[in-house]
Design a protein around this motif. Sequence first.
Motif, PDB file in Angstrom:
ATOM      1  N   GLY A 172      30.230  37.883  28.227  1.00 23.14           N
ATOM      2  CA  GLY A 172      29.707  39.191  27.850  1.00 23.14           C
ATOM      3  C   GLY A 172      30.776  40.150  27.364  1.00 23.14           C
ATOM      4  O   GLY A 172      31.802  39.765  26.818  1.00 23.14           O
ATOM      5  N   GLU A 173      30.498  41.442  27.603  1.00 24.20           N
ATOM      6  CA  GLU A 173      31.369  42.508  27.085  1.00 24.20           C
ATOM      7  C   GLU A 173      32.392  42.922  28.138  1.00 24.20           C
ATOM      8  O   GLU A 173      32.050  43.043  29.312  1.00 24.20           O
ATOM      9  N   LEU A 174      33.579  43.244  27.662  1.00 18.84           N
ATOM     10  CA  LEU A 174      34.593  43.820  28.552  1.00 18.84           C
ATOM     11  C   LEU A 174      34.291  45.309  28.683  1.00 18.84           C
ATOM     12  O   LEU A 174      34.410  46.074  27.737  1.00 18.84           O
ATOM     13  N   ARG A 175      33.868  45.711  29.889  1.00 17.98           N
ATOM     14  CA  ARG A 175      33.479  47.110  30.117  1.00 17.98           C
ATOM     15  C   ARG A 175      34.696  47.967  30.409  1.00 17.98           C
ATOM     16  O   ARG A 175      34.775  49.110  30.018  1.00 17.98           O
ATOM     17  N   SER A 176      35.645  47.407  31.166  1.00 19.85           N
ATOM     18  CA  SER A 176      36.853  48.163  31.463  1.00 19.85           C
ATOM     19  C   SER A 176      37.946  47.208  31.892  1.00 19.85           C
ATOM     20  O   SER A 176      37.684  46.081  32.319  1.00 19.85           O
ATOM     21  N   ARG A 177      39.157  47.705  31.722  1.00 22.48           N
ATOM     22  CA  ARG A 177      40.336  46.964  32.128  1.00 22.48           C
ATOM     23  C   ARG A 177      41.244  48.014  32.720  1.00 22.48           C
ATOM     24  O   ARG A 177      41.651  48.940  32.033  1.00 22.48           O
TER      25      ARG A 177
END
Length: 472
Positions: free
Chosen positions: A200-205
């Motif tokens: 899926g999507e990288l929401r935060s790092r």
Amino acid sequence: MEHRTLTRLAAPALAVLVALSSGCTGATVQGRPGASGLRDPYFPRAGNGGYQADHYALDLEYDPAGGELHGTAVITARAEQGLSSFNLDLSGLKVEGVEVQGAGARFNRTGNELTVRPAKDLRKGEVFRTRVDYSGRPKALVDPDGSKEGWITAGGGDAVAVGEPVGSMGWFPGNHHPSDKAAYDITVTVPRGYEAVSNGELRSRRDVGGDRTAFAWRSAEPMASYLATVAVGKFEVTTGKTPSGVSVYQAVASSEKEAARGALARVPEMVEWGSTVFGPYPFGTAGSIVMPAGTLGYALETQTKPVYSGAPDEELVLHELAHQWFGDSVSPKSWKDMWLNEGFATYAEWLWAESHGGVSAQRRFEAFLAGDTSVDAQAGNDWAAFPPASPPGAGHISDDPVYYRGAMVLHRIRQEVGDAKFFDLLRGWAGDHRYGNASTADFTAYAERRTGVDLKRVWDVWLYGEGRPKAP
Ligand code: ARG
Ligand code: ZN
């Protein structure tokens, strides 16, 4: 009428009935244990009965040096019956505690079954949350066909999780059968310097505690648990977008960077091509995870980001991408339906080749019939060993007939109905079953309905028939 019958019941019986039907709180709600398996024809103990998962929140902390995993899984599910207990599938690892609806729950473990007994029975229809805290060194599991899945480590702290068919129980507790699809939020915390990649999507790092990084990934679209992945390593990451706006995230082990470049560069074009041939790409994001060569010995169509073991070639990338429509978006109802994954992904390779200057699918089909390896190196394999709709055991669900004879089934349909109806069928199948599950019987019925052609001979000879079919 119902009412009059009820009024004649003795008062205590009536009280119990009312308590049951209103599902009211209190000890009078009577549940029964959920089944410990879904009776899959090949993996009868996989998955669990009595509930369906809607969402998994996996919070994982991984130490690449020691191989130690600390996990919290919060599973939101809906009870399909009154439940006094229910099971999750989990292999190895230590369970530190289980809570259901915020209250401590009793649990015990036998084999790969984690049985949870909530403090209070769950009502039919109730949406409930289960939290499992667990830790340990997750392991690779061995498939019935001898290949490795589960949590696989390579040198230098690299690790990757793959789950087809039943490896996901090696790294998180869940309802591990493809018929129960759910949304996922997977957060992985690793030492600074490592990347953690998931579906899926990288929401935060974000940096945590000075020396670690937490990567939060979200899969909003339903996902079968065998398609969940986590990869930890020192990857080179490239991002982009396809012309129609699908985001692309590719993580490549540095050792594979050069060799992988050419095939991975074609991902955006392949997403667009697939969208015209099979209908809109089912997910918001696409990409790849390329592990060092030798990590697992096969590739897997993990949702949105297939996992490769070493640099893939163009055909393999196309194959795993095609699975996003066939396998990931339209998932098998049981492991018996594997040819709906592999036959379609293999036929997608044939279609890609014929529309990109390679041999036609017809020529390839004839080469398989004749065993002519000058056209396709695989044409000499034992594709006729068994009918694709019934592999002879759990150790054979990934064998050649599932792939190649599966693709030949599709080509036989194309021969019978012609190109216009055939491509309409592919798009219709992907569209009408989007994010769902389907069986072989669903497909044969759908194909005849959609094309208006009687395909009984194709099913009898190519899909279900024993022996080596002859040229039609
Ligand atoms: N589904 C994967 C692919 O064809 C292959 C998985 C192989 N697994 C196995 N146990 N043999 O893309
Ligand atoms: Zn495949």
